[in-house]
Design an enzyme around this catalytic site. Structure first.
Site, PDB file in Angstrom:
ATOM      1  N   ARG A  96      -2.272  -3.553  -4.544  1.00  0.00           N
ATOM      2  CA  ARG A  96      -1.461  -4.292  -4.267  1.00  0.00           C
ATOM      3  C   ARG A  96      -2.197  -5.642  -4.305  1.00  0.00           C
ATOM      4  O   ARG A  96      -1.789  -6.200  -5.476  1.00  0.00           O
ATOM      5  CB  ARG A  96      -0.957  -4.480  -3.425  1.00  0.00           C
ATOM      6  CG  ARG A  96       0.347  -5.439  -2.641  1.00  0.00           C
ATOM      7  CD  ARG A  96       0.569  -4.600  -1.728  1.00  0.00           C
ATOM      8  NE  ARG A  96       1.854  -6.260  -1.576  1.00  0.00           N
ATOM      9  CZ  ARG A  96       3.130  -6.134  -1.113  1.00  0.00           C
ATOM     10  NH1 ARG A  96       3.977  -5.272  -2.329  1.00  0.00           N
ATOM     11  NH2 ARG A  96       3.849  -7.076  -1.017  1.00  0.00           N
ATOM     12  N   TYR A 144      -1.776 -15.196  -2.126  1.00  0.00           N
ATOM     13  CA  TYR A 144      -1.619 -13.840  -2.503  1.00  0.00           C
ATOM     14  C   TYR A 144      -2.679 -13.443  -3.154  1.00  0.00           C
ATOM     15  O   TYR A 144      -3.715 -12.399  -3.286  1.00  0.00           O
ATOM     16  CB  TYR A 144      -0.280 -13.320  -2.076  1.00  0.00           C
ATOM     17  CG  TYR A 144      -0.611 -11.451  -2.275  1.00  0.00           C
ATOM     18  CD1 TYR A 144      -0.623 -11.135  -0.553  1.00  0.00           C
ATOM     19  CD2 TYR A 144      -0.522 -10.336  -2.799  1.00  0.00           C
ATOM     20  CE1 TYR A 144      -0.520  -9.682  -0.954  1.00  0.00           C
ATOM     21  CE2 TYR A 144      -0.437  -9.635  -2.789  1.00  0.00           C
ATOM     22  CZ  TYR A 144      -0.617  -8.583  -1.593  1.00  0.00           C
ATOM     23  OH  TYR A 144      -0.736  -7.333  -1.627  1.00  0.00           O
ATOM     24  N   LYS A 200       9.669  -4.238   4.516  1.00  0.00           N
ATOM     25  CA  LYS A 200       9.869  -5.056   5.091  1.00  0.00           C
ATOM     26  C   LYS A 200      10.512  -5.712   5.777  1.00  0.00           C
ATOM     27  O   LYS A 200      11.781  -6.110   5.008  1.00  0.00           O
ATOM     28  CB  LYS A 200       8.398  -6.170   5.431  1.00  0.00           C
ATOM     29  CG  LYS A 200       6.794  -5.381   5.497  1.00  0.00           C
ATOM     30  CD  LYS A 200       5.925  -7.016   5.472  1.00  0.00           C
ATOM     31  CE  LYS A 200       5.132  -6.464   5.433  1.00  0.00           C
ATOM     32  NZ  LYS A 200       4.006  -7.737   6.011  1.00  0.00           N
ATOM     33  N   ARG A 231       2.772  -1.275  -1.255  1.00  0.00           N
ATOM     34  CA  ARG A 231       2.174  -1.804  -0.058  1.00  0.00           C
ATOM     35  C   ARG A 231       2.081  -0.042   0.728  1.00  0.00           C
ATOM     36  O   ARG A 231       3.332   1.236   0.090  1.00  0.00           O
ATOM     37  CB  ARG A 231       3.850  -2.222   1.060  1.00  0.00           C
ATOM     38  CG  ARG A 231       3.158  -3.630   0.716  1.00  0.00           C
ATOM     39  CD  ARG A 231       4.215  -3.950   2.155  1.00  0.00           C
ATOM     40  NE  ARG A 231       4.877  -5.190   1.596  1.00  0.00           N
ATOM     41  CZ  ARG A 231       5.729  -5.797   1.271  1.00  0.00           C
ATOM     42  NH1 ARG A 231       6.619  -5.322   0.891  1.00  0.00           N
ATOM     43  NH2 ARG A 231       5.851  -7.301   1.467  1.00  0.00           N
TER      44      ARG A 231
END
Length: 326
Positions: A274, A306, A183, A159
């Site tokens: 990404r 994703y 995260k 990220r």
């Protein structure tokens, strides 16, 4: 509990709990604070200053969401507000301030399923290979550094925030790996590909030379009064302003500028690279769970959404691998 704190205080207590117990990112905390402050203002206006949260019913939450729609907010924005409210009530139920979570009875707005178009493997290779090539890329302010940005975003799938948070000590050369902090303060190792390693070895001497030049130019007085450069930061801004560490905003600007100059669409941003990482690995036959680990996704379902696997690709995999398809 014998007494229930005011609504605003309950918001403060919840935010403190999220910050210290869950280790949520600063971005998440800011978003939750914004949503809950706005909701508490709505509650105060409609139910009064001394409202007991145990008396708040799901119809009141629906009314608030309707008000958000009336302000012109998108379904995604309303869904974010509802997620924050649900989490807050869930916490209050655990603490005994409410008996149940009324927000659980409110349906989440259905969001359109769309992902930005992912550049092809050929397009990505063309752009990445051109960045910093023999110093001839006029769009790169610092070619060696900008090549590293593209190699790590696309080559490692990290990220933007993870990229700018990298420190020199996170490069584990002996293991050909990079330590990434994702995260929720979760750490993972991603492989350092050969191309990324080459880019890093070209950038690091340029980084040291730029720091040495700055050190030679500034006076002793400036050294005493000026801001200290973050010597640990892997990626530095070109002018060594402030702490010197590159920001996510600057990375976004760099990626867009270089991508546009090499024929990619205007909606390209760091997260596009990404997406491309995960999608291209899947296209080339990588296991979905391996991609999940590399991307740092907690749930496999996130990785499935994703990566942009087309119906044709699914059929091709089926035809190639299932015994009954032959």
């Amino acid at each position: 509990m014998s007494t229930t704190p005011p609504i605003a205080e309950l918001v403060d207590l919840y935010l403190s709990s999220v910050a210290y117990e869950k280790g949520s990112s600063a971005h998440t905390l800011r978003a939750y604070e914004r949503e809950l402050r706005n909701f508490s203002i709505f509650l105060t206006k409609t139910l009064g200053q001394d409202i007991n949260p145990a008396l708040i019913e799901h119809q009141k939450i629906r009314s608030y969401l309707s008000e958000l729609y009336g302000r012109g907010l998108s379904k995604a924005s309303v869904a974010r507000a509802l997620a924050a409210i649900r989490s807050w009530f869930k916490w209050m139920a655990r603490q005994g301030y409410v008996k149940q979570n009324p927000a659980a009875l409110v349906a989440t707005p259905k969001l359109p399923k769309h992902l930005p178009r992912v550049p092809t493997i050929e397009e990505m290779n063309r752009v990445v290979d051109s960045v910093g090539e023999d110093g001839g890329d006029e769009t790169a302010a610092w070619p060696e550094r900008d090549r590293v940005i593209f190699e790590l975003l696309y080559g490692c799938g990290i990220r933007n925030a993870e990229l700018v948070g990298l420190n020199l000590r996170d490069l584990h050369w002996a293991n050909d790996a990079i330590l990434v902090r994702g995260k929720g303060r979760k750490e993972r190792y991603v492989p350092m590909g050969d191309a990324a390693a080459v880019a890093l070895r070209a950038y690091l001497p340029a980084r040291e030379a730029k720091l040495a030049l700055r050190e030679a130019k500034i006076s002793a007085a400036q050294k005493r009064s000026g801001a200290r450069i973050d010597q640990d930061a892997l990626l530095l801004n070109a002018r060594l302003r402030g702490s010197g560490r590159l920001t996510t905003r600057s990375v976004g600007r760099i990626v867009k500028q270089i991508a546009l100059a090499h024929g990619l669409p205007a909606d390209v941003h760091p997260h596009t690279l990404r997406h491309a990482f995960g999608t291209h690995m899947l296209e080339e036959g990588a296991d979905l769970r391996a991609i999940q680990e590399l991307l740092g996704h907690e749930r496999l379902s996130t990785t499935q959404r994703y990566t942009q696997l087309t119906v044709g690709q699914v059929a091709e995999v089926y035809d190639r691998t299932h015994p009954r398809a032959k």
